[in-house]
Scaffold this motif. Structure first.
Motif, PDB file in Angstrom:
ATOM      1  N   THR A 264       0.820  -1.198   0.000  1.00  0.00           N
ATOM      2  CA  THR A 264       0.000   0.000   0.000  1.00  0.00           C
ATOM      3  C   THR A 264       0.860   1.258   0.000  1.00  0.00           C
ATOM      4  O   THR A 264       1.978   1.273   0.536  1.00  0.00           O
ATOM      5  N   ARG A 265       0.330   2.320  -0.592  1.00  0.00           N
ATOM      6  CA  ARG A 265       1.030   3.607  -0.627  1.00  0.00           C
ATOM      7  C   ARG A 265       0.637   4.497   0.548  1.00  0.00           C
ATOM      8  O   ARG A 265       1.144   5.604   0.686  1.00  0.00           O
ATOM      9  N   PHE A 266      -0.285   4.018   1.378  1.00  0.00           N
ATOM     10  CA  PHE A 266      -0.810   4.842   2.455  1.00  0.00           C
ATOM     11  C   PHE A 266      -0.407   4.289   3.814  1.00  0.00           C
ATOM     12  O   PHE A 266      -0.060   3.120   3.943  1.00  0.00           O
ATOM     13  N   ARG A 267      -0.509   5.128   4.817  1.00  0.00           N
ATOM     14  CA  ARG A 267      -0.208   4.730   6.188  1.00  0.00           C
ATOM     15  C   ARG A 267      -1.451   4.948   7.052  1.00  0.00           C
ATOM     16  O   ARG A 267      -2.159   5.935   6.870  1.00  0.00           O
ATOM     17  N   GLY A 268      -1.664   4.032   7.972  1.00  0.00           N
ATOM     18  CA  GLY A 268      -2.829   4.124   8.846  1.00  0.00           C
ATOM     19  C   GLY A 268      -3.967   3.281   8.321  1.00  0.00           C
ATOM     20  O   GLY A 268      -4.159   3.131   7.107  1.00  0.00           O
ATOM     21  N   LEU A 269      -4.729   2.702   9.240  1.00  0.00           N
ATOM     22  CA  LEU A 269      -5.800   1.780   8.866  1.00  0.00           C
ATOM     23  C   LEU A 269      -6.857   2.445   7.997  1.00  0.00           C
ATOM     24  O   LEU A 269      -7.337   1.849   7.019  1.00  0.00           O
ATOM     25  N   GLU A 270      -7.221   3.672   8.307  1.00  0.00           N
ATOM     26  CA  GLU A 270      -8.265   4.350   7.537  1.00  0.00           C
ATOM     27  C   GLU A 270      -7.815   4.618   6.105  1.00  0.00           C
ATOM     28  O   GLU A 270      -8.573   4.395   5.151  1.00  0.00           O
ATOM     29  N   ARG A 271      -6.587   5.094   5.940  1.00  0.00           N
ATOM     30  CA  ARG A 271      -6.096   5.406   4.596  1.00  0.00           C
ATOM     31  C   ARG A 271      -5.926   4.133   3.764  1.00  0.00           C
ATOM     32  O   ARG A 271      -6.225   4.115   2.574  1.00  0.00           O
ATOM     33  N   VAL A 272      -5.422   3.076   4.376  1.00  0.00           N
ATOM     34  CA  VAL A 272      -5.281   1.808   3.657  1.00  0.00           C
ATOM     35  C   VAL A 272      -6.663   1.273   3.266  1.00  0.00           C
ATOM     36  O   VAL A 272      -6.858   0.744   2.171  1.00  0.00           O
TER      37      VAL A 272
END
Length: 331
Positions: free
Chosen positions: A301-309
């Motif tokens: 994934t390119r995102f960090r954090g559960l919400e962003r993923v």
């Protein structure tokens, strides 16, 4: 644009969903005023990023500068100015704050239901590992006083999720999907698949732990609603007595692959022909994960954090359904 281009059929489905979401967009306007990038344009651009495996927003803006196909799909004119990548990113976050991507997924799924593309009776569930955007070096003791150096040398150290956490992405967990594999910082992505046409009927991202798969499967079944009996296919990892009983309590027939020893599935389930059919069909879910990881960019994934993923995963699931629905319409 060629009349037979695949994006034409996809854009028609997208436009119907966006029209249904007009009231949802109105709530965004009333809270913030009109955003610098209309959410309709933003969603179409994000879909292109998934369809064409574009790794970054900067590369996406570069493509929109000269690619007429992309401009047509998003709704930009030939002379319209393309957005600054940082502005695009900030507006993308607004979609997460208002749950727009999840609402978009639901709207597309309702179109599939209206076209009789969902069976409403037979489903399969599975989970897959999503590698986090964090390195092993970032997995350090939670107590700052116990940290030594930059975390580059951790050989011989006992590390666990109870005592350690990633300083880069605290929601990521050290996890391995199968025995013998190397542990990685990761999340778990879960998909509920309709067995008729292989569409994604539900999706969810959770932190990675030993019970996440069965917990997410139960939640996805609950989200379906309704009181009619359904079947749920799954692999051996779901062959747990507690999970199987939870499904039966919910009027769900557990078509779970059996373990060699101590299986919770008995002859009252396996004797029916539908059990063998579910075990065979459930393998299609691997093609969904394959598409989402290779084309949709979910391998890491390119995102960090559960919400962003979770946002990224929902968008990839929506894109998969759009591609699948467009192909079914042609067939």
């Amino acid at each position: 644009m060629p009349q037979d281009h695949p994006l034409r059929a996809i854009r028609a489905i997208v436009e119907r969903s966006l029209a249904e979401m007009d009231s949802h967009f109105s709530t965004m306007y009333s809270s913030y005023g009109r955003p610098s990038i209309p959410p309709e344009f933003l969603l179409r651009a994000l879909l292109l990023q998934v369809f064409y495996s574009i790794r970054s927003e900067r590369q996406l803006m570069e493509q929109l500068n000269y690619n007429l196909l992309f401009r047509w799909f998003v709704g930009l004119g030939m002379d319209d100015e393309v957005w600054v990548p940082t502005v695009f990113t900030k507006n993308r976050d607004r979609l997460l704050d208002h749950g727009t991507v999840r609402e978009f997924f639901r709207s597309v799924l309702e179109q599939a239901r209206g076209q009789n593309l969902l069976s409403e009776e037979h489903f399969s569930v599975d989970g897959t590992l999503l590698e986090a955007w964090a390195s092993q070096k970032s997995f350090q003791p939670k107590d700052p006083e116990d940290r030594s150096g930059d975390g580059s040398d951790f050989r011989g150290q006992e590390r666990s999720n109870e005592t350690h956490a990633s300083v880069t992405d605290p929601d990521a967990r050290l996890y391995k999907k199968a025995p013998g594999e190397a542990s990685r910082l990761a999340y778990l992505g879960h998909v509920l698949m309709d067995n008729r046409h292989g569409l994604i009927a539900g999706e969810q991202v959770t932190t990675a732990d030993g019970t996440a798969e069965v917990d997410a499967a139960t939640q996805l079944v609950d989200d379906l609603g309704g009181n009619q009996r359904i079947t749920l296919g799954a692999d051996k990892g779901y062959d747990r007595h507690g999970f199987v009983q939870d499904l039966r309590d919910r009027n769900v027939t557990p078509h779970v692959a059996r373990k060699r020893k101590g299986s919770a599935i008995d002859a009252r389930t396996t004797r029916h022909r539908g059990y063998a059919m579910s075990i065979h069909v459930r393998r299609r879910i691997e093609s969904i994960f394959g598409w989402m990881k290779t084309v949709g960019g979910m391998r890491k994934t390119r995102f960090r954090g559960l919400e962003r993923v979770g946002l990224h995963f929902s968008l990839a699931a929506t894109a998969y359904n759009l591609v699948r629905m467009a192909r079914l319409a042609v067939a």
